[in-house]
Design a protein around this motif. Structure first.
Motif, PDB file in Angstrom:
ATOM      1  N   LEU A 239       0.853  -1.192   0.000  1.00  0.00           N
ATOM      2  CA  LEU A 239       0.000   0.000   0.000  1.00  0.00           C
ATOM      3  C   LEU A 239       0.884   1.236   0.000  1.00  0.00           C
ATOM      4  O   LEU A 239       1.625   1.479   0.967  1.00  0.00           O
ATOM      5  CB  LEU A 239      -0.918  -0.022   1.238  1.00  0.00           C
ATOM      6  CG  LEU A 239      -1.860   1.154   1.426  1.00  0.00           C
ATOM      7  CD1 LEU A 239      -2.702   1.434   0.206  1.00  0.00           C
ATOM      8  CD2 LEU A 239      -2.773   0.903   2.637  1.00  0.00           C
ATOM      9  N   TYR A 272      -1.868  -1.948  -3.933  1.00  0.00           N
ATOM     10  CA  TYR A 272      -2.850  -0.861  -3.946  1.00  0.00           C
ATOM     11  C   TYR A 272      -2.171   0.496  -3.798  1.00  0.00           C
ATOM     12  O   TYR A 272      -1.138   0.618  -3.131  1.00  0.00           O
ATOM     13  CB  TYR A 272      -3.857  -1.034  -2.802  1.00  0.00           C
ATOM     14  CG  TYR A 272      -4.930  -2.049  -3.129  1.00  0.00           C
ATOM     15  CD1 TYR A 272      -6.072  -1.674  -3.826  1.00  0.00           C
ATOM     16  CD2 TYR A 272      -4.796  -3.382  -2.738  1.00  0.00           C
ATOM     17  CE1 TYR A 272      -7.056  -2.606  -4.128  1.00  0.00           C
ATOM     18  CE2 TYR A 272      -5.777  -4.319  -3.040  1.00  0.00           C
ATOM     19  CZ  TYR A 272      -6.909  -3.916  -3.739  1.00  0.00           C
ATOM     20  OH  TYR A 272      -7.880  -4.837  -4.055  1.00  0.00           O
ATOM     21  N   THR A 339      -3.274  -3.176  -8.515  1.00  0.00           N
ATOM     22  CA  THR A 339      -4.497  -3.950  -8.249  1.00  0.00           C
ATOM     23  C   THR A 339      -5.708  -3.032  -8.148  1.00  0.00           C
ATOM     24  O   THR A 339      -6.802  -3.374  -8.610  1.00  0.00           O
ATOM     25  CB  THR A 339      -4.345  -4.739  -6.937  1.00  0.00           C
ATOM     26  OG1 THR A 339      -3.095  -5.416  -6.959  1.00  0.00           O
ATOM     27  CG2 THR A 339      -5.477  -5.728  -6.727  1.00  0.00           C
ATOM     28  N   GLY A 340      -5.532  -1.876  -7.528  1.00  0.00           N
ATOM     29  CA  GLY A 340      -6.664  -0.954  -7.392  1.00  0.00           C
ATOM     30  C   GLY A 340      -6.210   0.383  -6.830  1.00  0.00           C
ATOM     31  O   GLY A 340      -5.132   0.494  -6.237  1.00  0.00           O
ATOM     32  N   ILE A 342      -7.268   3.411  -4.290  1.00  0.00           N
ATOM     33  CA  ILE A 342      -8.139   3.730  -3.154  1.00  0.00           C
ATOM     34  C   ILE A 342      -8.303   5.248  -3.112  1.00  0.00           C
ATOM     35  O   ILE A 342      -7.350   5.976  -2.844  1.00  0.00           O
ATOM     36  CB  ILE A 342      -7.527   3.239  -1.827  1.00  0.00           C
ATOM     37  CG1 ILE A 342      -7.181   1.749  -1.915  1.00  0.00           C
ATOM     38  CG2 ILE A 342      -8.472   3.519  -0.664  1.00  0.00           C
ATOM     39  CD1 ILE A 342      -6.385   1.232  -0.715  1.00  0.00           C
ATOM     40  N   ILE A 347     -12.963   2.468  -4.127  1.00  0.00           N
ATOM     41  CA  ILE A 347     -11.816   1.807  -4.752  1.00  0.00           C
ATOM     42  C   ILE A 347     -12.168   1.516  -6.200  1.00  0.00           C
ATOM     43  O   ILE A 347     -13.243   0.977  -6.489  1.00  0.00           O
ATOM     44  CB  ILE A 347     -11.476   0.510  -4.006  1.00  0.00           C
ATOM     45  CG1 ILE A 347     -11.149   0.837  -2.536  1.00  0.00           C
ATOM     46  CG2 ILE A 347     -10.305  -0.221  -4.672  1.00  0.00           C
ATOM     47  CD1 ILE A 347     -10.940  -0.355  -1.646  1.00  0.00           C
TER      48      ILE A 347
END
Ligand SMILES: CSC[C@@H](O)[C@@H](O)C(=O)COP(=O)(O)O
Length: 367
Positions: A239, A272, A339-340, A342, A347
């Motif tokens: 993250l 992320y 992956t994504g 936020i 998300i």
């Protein structure tokens, strides 16, 4: 967030003396030094020298710079001159231009006599908004951490790895990547954060200081250790924050982020990125080709600053005299490795559609 039990933001307005106050981050984590800034030139220096740093904080600081400029001379010419002067302080974090554009758009139509007060009000607004946006990023990221934590064997913490400092001192408060960590910890989820040192400026030491002050368990590791930790099943999720995200979802962040994304992909670990929408540059698509990467002073690589045993903060040379150094400060992680994203709204996938569905009105702005 709190330092020794007292709540701080990373910058605030001193209403008594009519000056901006910042935490001078050059001395962290060893000393907490507050600097008062009353002149535009000093504020620009604070950004260039990374006394304030981190994309959202650079944006908020620049807004106060526009307020200082308008208090000195609210003319049209000075509005443009202050915009141009501040815009060149650091080239990569797009929040800088986002904040400057927002200020210029709001101030231009006003009478000169109204600009100083309006600029200061707007700077306060931008700072307050940043706090709320980051709090919401934290709520959205918390949902992810909850999911991972629910799948962990009893007694095992959820292990996150982060790079650089995307913490509360890189924003006005909460941080981006750290906001879900603080909220998960406060909710009682057992966390352990691997903190990359982040050479050359070692922003990981700032993250370690932040997490330590909040009681979040963490371990400071070398930049080269992450891949090894991932291969051994010690990381559940990476993250990080970002300085500029393109409309197709490429992510530009502190140098070394790309290598972590590659290692995460090879080990099937979710990667992320946490960001406010002010970090999206809707005018660029291909991050590798289009984002300007800041080249900083090579002295940041050949020297390192730290605390001596006697407690003094000193800089020492690592390399032989006159060693040539290179210091690109950021790299780009292509969207296929992310992956994504936020955001404050939720998300989304790191794709053109993912971003434009999440922020349709912003995406339309340049279509
Ligand atoms: C919430 S901050 C996200 C990014 O700004 C952060 O990860 C980063 O790369 C900061 O770079 P810095 O050079 O320290 O300003």
């Amino acid at each position: 967030m709190k330092i020794n039990g007292t709540h701080y933001r990373s910058l605030w307005w001193n209403h008594e003396n009519n000056v901006l106050e910042i935490i001078d981050q050059r001395w962290l984590p060893h000393e907490l030094r507050i600097q008062q800034i009353a002149r535009l030139q000093d504020l620009a220096t604070a950004i260039v020298e990374m006394r304030v740093r981190g994309a959202p904080l650079i944006g908020a600081t620049a807004a106060y710079g526009m307020a200082l400029a308008m208090a000195e001379d609210p003319s049209d010419a000075n509005l443009d001159a202050a915009w141009a002067y501040l815009e060149k302080t650091r080239p990569t974090a797009i929040n800088l231009r986002w904040a400057l554009d927002r200020c210029r758009r709001a101030l231009q139509p006003l009478a000169e006599t109204d600009r100083a007060e309006a600029a200061l009000t707007l700077a306060h607004e931008i700072a307050d908004e940043d706090v709320e946006v980051n709090r919401r990023i934290g709520e959205n990221g918390l949902a992810l951490i909850r999911e991972i934590a629910a799948r962990k064997p009893a007694g095992e913490p959820t292990r996150l790895l982060t790079h650089c400092n995307a913490g509360w001192i890189a924003t006005v408060d909460w941080g981006t990547a750290t906001s879900p960590m603080y909220q998960a910890h406060d909710e009682g989820i057992a966390l352990h954060v691997w903190v990359d040192e982040t050479r050359p400026r070692n922003q990981g030491a700032l993250t370690a200081w932040e997490l330590g002050s909040h009681g979040v368990p963490h371990t400071y590791i070398t930049d080269n250790a992450g891949g090894h930790m991932m291969q051994h099943g010690l990381v559940d999720m990476v993250l990080i924050g970002t300085d500029r995200t393109t409309r197709q979802g490429d992510v530009c962040n502190k140098i070394g982020s790309y290598l972590k994304a590659l290692a995460a992909r090879d080990n099937d670990i979710p990667f992320y990125v946490a960001l406010p929408s002010s970090t999206i540059d809707w005018t660029v698509s291909n991050g590798v080709a289009e984002i300007p990467i800041e080249e900083r002073d090579v002295r940041e690589t050949t020297h390192v600053q730290g605390k001596t045993e006697a407690g003094a903060i000193e800089s020492v040379q690592l390399t032989p005299d006159d060693t040539p150094g290179g210091n690109p400060a950021f790299d780009v992680t292509p969207n296929r490795l992310v992956t994504g994203l936020i955001t404050e709204r939720g998300i989304c996938p790191a794709t053109p559609e993912g971003l434009s569905d999440m922020f349709p009105e912003l995406a339309r702005g340049v279509e």
